[in-house]
Scaffold this motif. Structure first.
Motif, PDB file in Angstrom:
ATOM      1  N   LEU A 316       0.814  -1.211   0.000  1.00 41.82           N
ATOM      2  CA  LEU A 316       0.000   0.000   0.000  1.00 41.82           C
ATOM      3  C   LEU A 316       0.856   1.274   0.000  1.00 41.82           C
ATOM      4  CD1 LEU A 316      -2.766  -1.085   2.541  1.00 41.82           C
ATOM      5  CD2 LEU A 316      -3.025  -0.817   0.075  1.00 41.82           C
ATOM      6  N   THR A 317       2.036   1.208   0.623  1.00 41.70           N
ATOM      7  CA  THR A 317       2.854   2.422   0.710  1.00 41.70           C
ATOM      8  C   THR A 317       3.680   2.688  -0.543  1.00 41.70           C
ATOM      9  OG1 THR A 317       4.580   1.127   1.818  1.00 41.70           O
ATOM     10  CG2 THR A 317       3.040   2.345   3.208  1.00 41.70           C
ATOM     11  N   ARG A 318       3.946   1.662  -1.347  1.00 42.92           N
ATOM     12  CA  ARG A 318       4.794   1.868  -2.517  1.00 42.92           C
ATOM     13  C   ARG A 318       4.239   2.929  -3.472  1.00 42.92           C
ATOM     14  NH1 ARG A 318       7.405  -2.494  -0.863  1.00 42.92           N
ATOM     15  NH2 ARG A 318       9.417  -3.062  -1.794  1.00 42.92           N
ATOM     16  N   PRO A 319       2.946   2.896  -3.824  1.00 43.33           N
ATOM     17  CA  PRO A 319       2.432   3.980  -4.680  1.00 43.33           C
ATOM     18  C   PRO A 319       2.605   5.364  -4.062  1.00 43.33           C
ATOM     19  CG  PRO A 319       0.880   2.152  -4.616  1.00 43.33           C
ATOM     20  CD  PRO A 319       1.909   1.868  -3.583  1.00 43.33           C
ATOM     21  N   MET A 320       2.617   5.440  -2.732  1.00 40.24           N
ATOM     22  CA  MET A 320       2.835   6.736  -2.082  1.00 40.24           C
ATOM     23  C   MET A 320       4.271   7.203  -2.277  1.00 40.24           C
ATOM     24  SD  MET A 320       0.755   6.098   1.469  1.00 40.24           S
ATOM     25  CE  MET A 320      -0.863   5.305   1.438  1.00 40.24           C
ATOM     26  N   TYR A 321       5.222   6.254  -2.176  1.00 40.41           N
ATOM     27  CA  TYR A 321       6.615   6.613  -2.461  1.00 40.41           C
ATOM     28  C   TYR A 321       6.736   7.109  -3.909  1.00 40.41           C
ATOM     29  CZ  TYR A 321       7.521   3.576   1.597  1.00 40.41           C
ATOM     30  OH  TYR A 321       7.526   2.988   2.827  1.00 40.41           O
ATOM     31  N   TRP A 322       6.085   6.410  -4.812  1.00 38.06           N
ATOM     32  CA  TRP A 322       6.200   6.768  -6.232  1.00 38.06           C
ATOM     33  C   TRP A 322       5.582   8.137  -6.499  1.00 38.06           C
ATOM     34  CZ3 TRP A 322       3.957   1.345  -7.928  1.00 38.06           C
ATOM     35  CH2 TRP A 322       4.858   0.361  -7.537  1.00 38.06           C
ATOM     36  N   ARG A 323       4.428   8.414  -5.873  1.00 37.77           N
ATOM     37  CA  ARG A 323       3.799   9.728  -6.077  1.00 37.77           C
ATOM     38  C   ARG A 323       4.685  10.840  -5.531  1.00 37.77           C
ATOM     39  NH1 ARG A 323      -1.041   7.252  -4.282  1.00 37.77           N
ATOM     40  NH2 ARG A 323      -0.994   8.465  -2.350  1.00 37.77           N
ATOM     41  N   GLY A 324       5.303  10.585  -4.368  1.00 32.49           N
ATOM     42  CA  GLY A 324       6.211  11.588  -3.814  1.00 32.49           C
ATOM     43  C   GLY A 324       7.409  11.827  -4.716  1.00 32.49           C
ATOM     44  N   LEU A 354       0.923   8.728   4.162  1.00 27.88           N
ATOM     45  CA  LEU A 354       1.983   7.749   4.407  1.00 27.88           C
ATOM     46  C   LEU A 354       2.179   7.523   5.901  1.00 27.88           C
ATOM     47  CD1 LEU A 354       4.173   5.985   3.080  1.00 27.88           C
ATOM     48  CD2 LEU A 354       5.704   7.942   3.184  1.00 27.88           C
ATOM     49  N   ALA A 355       1.878   8.562   6.710  1.00 24.33           N
ATOM     50  CA  ALA A 355       2.053   8.449   8.157  1.00 24.33           C
ATOM     51  C   ALA A 355       1.129   7.405   8.767  1.00 24.33           C
ATOM     52  CB  ALA A 355       1.809   9.804   8.816  1.00 24.33           C
ATOM     53  N   ASN A 356       0.030   7.087   8.101  1.00 29.94           N
ATOM     54  CA  ASN A 356      -0.900   6.088   8.641  1.00 29.94           C
ATOM     55  C   ASN A 356      -0.351   4.674   8.538  1.00 29.94           C
ATOM     56  OD1 ASN A 356      -2.773   8.128   9.156  1.00 29.94           O
ATOM     57  ND2 ASN A 356      -3.653   7.958   7.109  1.00 29.94           N
ATOM     58  N   TYR A 357       0.667   4.475   7.684  1.00 35.46           N
ATOM     59  CA  TYR A 357       1.211   3.137   7.464  1.00 35.46           C
ATOM     60  C   TYR A 357       2.638   2.994   7.966  1.00 35.46           C
ATOM     61  CZ  TYR A 357      -2.757   2.847   4.290  1.00 35.46           C
ATOM     62  OH  TYR A 357      -4.020   2.865   3.757  1.00 35.46           O
ATOM     63  N   GLN A 358       3.331   4.118   8.156  1.00 29.05           N
ATOM     64  CA  GLN A 358       4.739   4.053   8.533  1.00 29.05           C
ATOM     65  C   GLN A 358       4.976   4.918   9.764  1.00 29.05           C
ATOM     66  OE1 GLN A 358       7.499   5.223   5.492  1.00 29.05           O
ATOM     67  NE2 GLN A 358       9.026   3.783   6.214  1.00 29.05           N
ATOM     68  N   SER A 359       5.538   4.314  10.784  1.00 29.17           N
ATOM     69  CA  SER A 359       5.730   5.023  12.044  1.00 29.17           C
ATOM     70  C   SER A 359       6.787   6.099  11.900  1.00 29.17           C
ATOM     71  CB  SER A 359       6.164   4.024  13.116  1.00 29.17           C
ATOM     72  OG  SER A 359       7.409   3.444  12.759  1.00 29.17           O
ATOM     73  N   PHE A 360       6.671   7.136  12.765  1.00 35.11           N
ATOM     74  CA  PHE A 360       7.580   8.262  12.590  1.00 35.11           C
ATOM     75  C   PHE A 360       9.013   7.897  12.950  1.00 35.11           C
ATOM     76  CE2 PHE A 360       6.891   8.806  17.123  1.00 35.11           C
ATOM     77  CZ  PHE A 360       8.101   9.303  17.565  1.00 35.11           C
ATOM     78  N   LYS A 361       9.223   6.875  13.796  1.00 37.49           N
ATOM     79  CA  LYS A 361      10.590   6.467  14.101  1.00 37.49           C
ATOM     80  C   LYS A 361      11.268   5.856  12.884  1.00 37.49           C
ATOM     81  CE  LYS A 361      11.987   4.834  17.976  1.00 37.49           C
ATOM     82  NZ  LYS A 361      12.193   3.975  19.163  1.00 37.49           N
TER      83      LYS A 361
END
Length: 740
Positions: A316-324, A354-361
């Motif tokens: 789910l996060t990969r398309p977010m990386y690509w859009r960024g 992206l913050a909903n899927y990946q922790s800030f740490k």
């Protein structure tokens, strides 16, 4: 006067012949050196595996450049000179232009130390491609290269398969050997990461599969075994991108064989009768059934991961990386932000969800998980086109030769090309071509293909390269820079990792003298590491952490601020800065109880530190709005400054967001009891005694329910004692209140 290096010298003595053979062996060994060492060396020398492999490759490239005249002479003296026509000018020109453009990108477009690091890494890859053109021109060396490549892959595959059965010499803590896949042990072989192993094997499998068609009898059987080992090891990596690439490449391989067989039915000779074909199929079915039963758990996990494509965070996060990354490219479409700068600017362009899927740490995103969009973001359309044109040219050369010449040896070129294609397909979902264990194969294969596709009758390489002495002088000039950078990067990483190990030994339970002596070693090591490897931003983080542990908060703040300059929004750095300012404020306030300080009595310098803490926390919230830890500490900061309404609002936000995402900063300790205790204090100061008592009781219940908080710890005892005092004061206050 004719010498041993003169191709026309026919008056050879035994000494000359021996020297000539030793020269040839030296060139052979140097060409094979990176093929064997880069994948197999798995460092335990206190350095990152990737750093070790980078260093090995860069040193090997320097040695290959030094021995280049010897390689040219041995090629020209070879009995099979007819394999080389001249220099592949267009492809070489593209590589040289790409080197020049990447240099401009790392010096003018971006001046960050990370850009310099990336340039030298890419320089070693591109020089390897150019050097492979010369070294692979010799036919015997070419086949030695193929043998070394597939045999090394078989050794790595066996090691990886052993890891899947917990047979390993490096990893002892098997509970942590999952590489991000809960409950499953993804093997990494000797490459340090499962994706790098998958990236290496995905380039080898098409080559070893093609060699089964090229060779016969025993050699064919050996190639079949090597292919099966590589496929099995690939299965244990659980890399869905590699599995997809293998499937697509297999389809292309099948189509290519059909096309070539129709053009020349004799090109692919399997030498099998119908009876033998039936026997082969029967054996394969039995083997597949046998290994299917043994490896059913691993196969089921693979199928399960494929079935979760639309559910797990990794997908789910990969398309977010690509859009960024594409947003970065749209901001600077022509030149990009500079090579190696993706991680520096991605925080400004990443999608907020992206913050909903990946922790800030772990919010620090190093790569775009797609090689092509990352190239666009870093080098713009110019770098992308140079990269693309080169591989299109390579494809044209391979297929032109395959369709024009009915030579079975050219089948090997098909295997090399399919290996490159498979790696490129794999990198639609990852960036293994950024890392040495798998990237060096792409460029090595490219150089070998160029060497073998440039063919004419009886032409010598020597007259061609004699006219290019300027190019060789340029290569010689590059040797010191590349060699020095390789050693500096290695030693810098060594110092940083050594200091990191020492920092982990710091503990309040140890004696003050022990911690002080350890710190005396930590700081020089970190400063040396930062000087030798300035792109390793972790050195600034570790410096800040070391200063924080010795209560030197001004120096801690300085280190964390340097980290923010080198890498914006690096994991929890903004929260680290805020907490450091809060600690400094506590010291400047005389170490008094912050819970009793109001805005009017707060010392000026201490209040300024709190305001700086608020500034960093707000910047953290801007990048990660749903992070409960940011709101938690911001609420505490407002409370210390006496702004009770804002403090209540932020603490409530922290509790609300913690229902979606857990608190992460305080080392697995749930801060909910502290938040309820702070809310109780706020309501007490506002004389809302019922609400205050409710929050304090909720804090006690949270402590009792919490399994990760030691009820006998000093902090917990102090907190419970304070809550009891507040509850006693609430009872007294309620008794003195007038009746309604």
């Amino acid at each position: 006067m004719k010498t041993i290096l003169d191709p026309e010298n026919t008056n050879k003595t035994p000494y000359h012949s021996l020297l000539e053979r030793m020269t040839r062996i030296l060139c052979d060994c140097l060409f094979i050196l990176p093929v064997v060492l880069v994948p197999i060396v798995f460092t335990s020398f206190n350095t990152n595996t990737i750093v070790m492999k980078e260093t090995i490759l860069q040193v090997c490239v320097c040695l290959l450049m030094l021995a280049l005249p010897l390689a040219i002479r041995t090629n020209s003296k070879s009995a099979n000179r007819s394999i080389f026509a001249g220099w592949p000018r267009t492809a070489s020109l593209l590589l040289v232009i790409l080197i020049g453009y990447l240099y401009i990108s790392s010096t003018w477009i971006s001046t960050h130390p990370r850009s310099e690091h990336e340039f030298f890494r890419w320089l070693s890859y591109l020089l390897l491609a150019l050097l492979s053109i010369v070294y692979a021109a010799d036919r015997k060396r070419y086949f030695l290269y193929l043998l070394s490549t597939v045999m090394t892959a078989s050794a790595i595959s066996l090691y990886a398969i052993g890891q899947s059965f917990e047979i390993d010499f490096f990893y002892q803590d098997w509970d942590r050997f999952s590489f991000g896949l809960e409950g499953v042990r993804r093997v990494c072989g000797s490459l340090g990461n499962p994706d790098y192993l998958a990236g290496h094997l995905i380039a080898i499998i098409p080559l070893s599969a093609i060699l089964t068609l090229f060779y016969t009898k025993i050699r064919r059987g050996a190639c079949i075994i090597i292919t099966l080992l590589a496929v099995t090891a690939l299965l244990f990596t659980y890399s869905r991108g590699a599995e997809a690439a293998l499937f697509v490449t297999g389809c292309i391989l099948f189509a290519s064989i059909i096309i070539l067989s129709r053009k020349n039915p004799q090109l692919i000779r399997l030498d099998l009768s119908r009876r033998n074909w039936a026997t082969v199929f029967a054996v394969l079915i039995v083997l597949c059934g046998f290994f299917g039963m043994i490896m059913w758990d691993d196969i089921s996990v693979t199928l399960q991961r494929i079935g979760q494509l639309g559910e797990d965070a990794s997908t789910l996060t990969r398309p977010m990386y690509w859009r960024g990354a594409l947003s970065m490219w749209e901001a600077k479409p022509l030149t990009g932000f500079g090579i190696g700068t993706f991680a520096l600017y991605f925080p400004e362009y990443r999608p907020q969800q992206l913050a909903n899927y990946q922790s800030f740490k772990e919010f620090y995103v190093e790569h775009a998980h797609n090689e092509f969009v990352e190239i666009l973001a870093e080098t713009g359309i110019i770098g992308f086109l140079l990269y693309g044109f080169f591989f299109l040219l390579l494809t044209g050369k391979v297929w032109k030769l395959l369709l024009q010449k009915n030579d079975r040896e050219n089948l090997i070129l098909l295997g090399l090309w399919l290996g490159i294609l498979s790696a490129l397909i794999h990198n639609l979902f990852t960036v293994t071509l950024r890392f040495t264990p798998s990237a060096f194969l792409l460029w090595s294969f490219s150089g070998v293909i160029l060497a073998r596709t440039t063919t004419v009758k009886k032409a010598s390489l020597l007259p061609v390269l004699k006219k290019k002495w300027i190019l060789y002088l340029i290569l010689l000039a590059a040797i010191p820079s590349l060699f020095i950078f390789a050693l500096q990067n290695y030693m810098g990483d060594y110092q940083i990792r050594q200091a990191k190990g020492w920092i982990s030994e710091l503990s309040p339970e140890k004696t003050q003298q022990f911690n002080h002596e350890l710190l005396e070693d930590i700081f020089p090591a970190l400063y040396k590491g930062a000087d030798l490897a300035p792109d390793h931003v972790e050195s600034h983080f570790l410096l800040g952490l070391a200063y924080y542990k010795m209560y030197d908060y001004p120096q801690s703040i300085e280190s964390f601020e340097k980290l923010e300059l080198h890498q914006k929004d690096f994991t929890s750095n903004r929260l680290n800065l805020a907490i450091s300012y809060m600690k400094l404020s506590d010291l400047l306030g005389g170490n008094s109880s912050l819970t009793q300080i109001s805005r009017q009595t707060y010392p000026l310098l201490a209040r300024e530190c709190m305001e700086k803490a608020i500034e960093w926390l707000e910047r953290g919230i801007a990048s990660d709005p749903t992070g409960p830890d940011y709101h938690h500490f911001l609420g505490r900061t407002y409370y210390y400054l006496g702004d009770l309404s804002k403090a209540e609002s932020e603490l409530r936000e922290a509790l609300r967001y913690s229902e979606q995402r857990p608190f992460e900063f305080i080392d697995s300790v749930n801060p909910s009891p502290d938040i309820h205790a702070f809310l109780g204090r706020i309501y007490f100061r506002q004389q809302k005694f019922d609400e205050s008592a409710g929050e304090f009781h909720q804090a006690v219940q949270e402590i009792q329910r919490s399994t990760d908080r030691d009820a006998n710890s000093a902090y917990t005892r102090d907190l419970l004692a304070e809550i009891n005092r507040y509850l006693y004061e609430i009872q007294k206050a309620k008794k003195t209140m007038p009746a309604p």
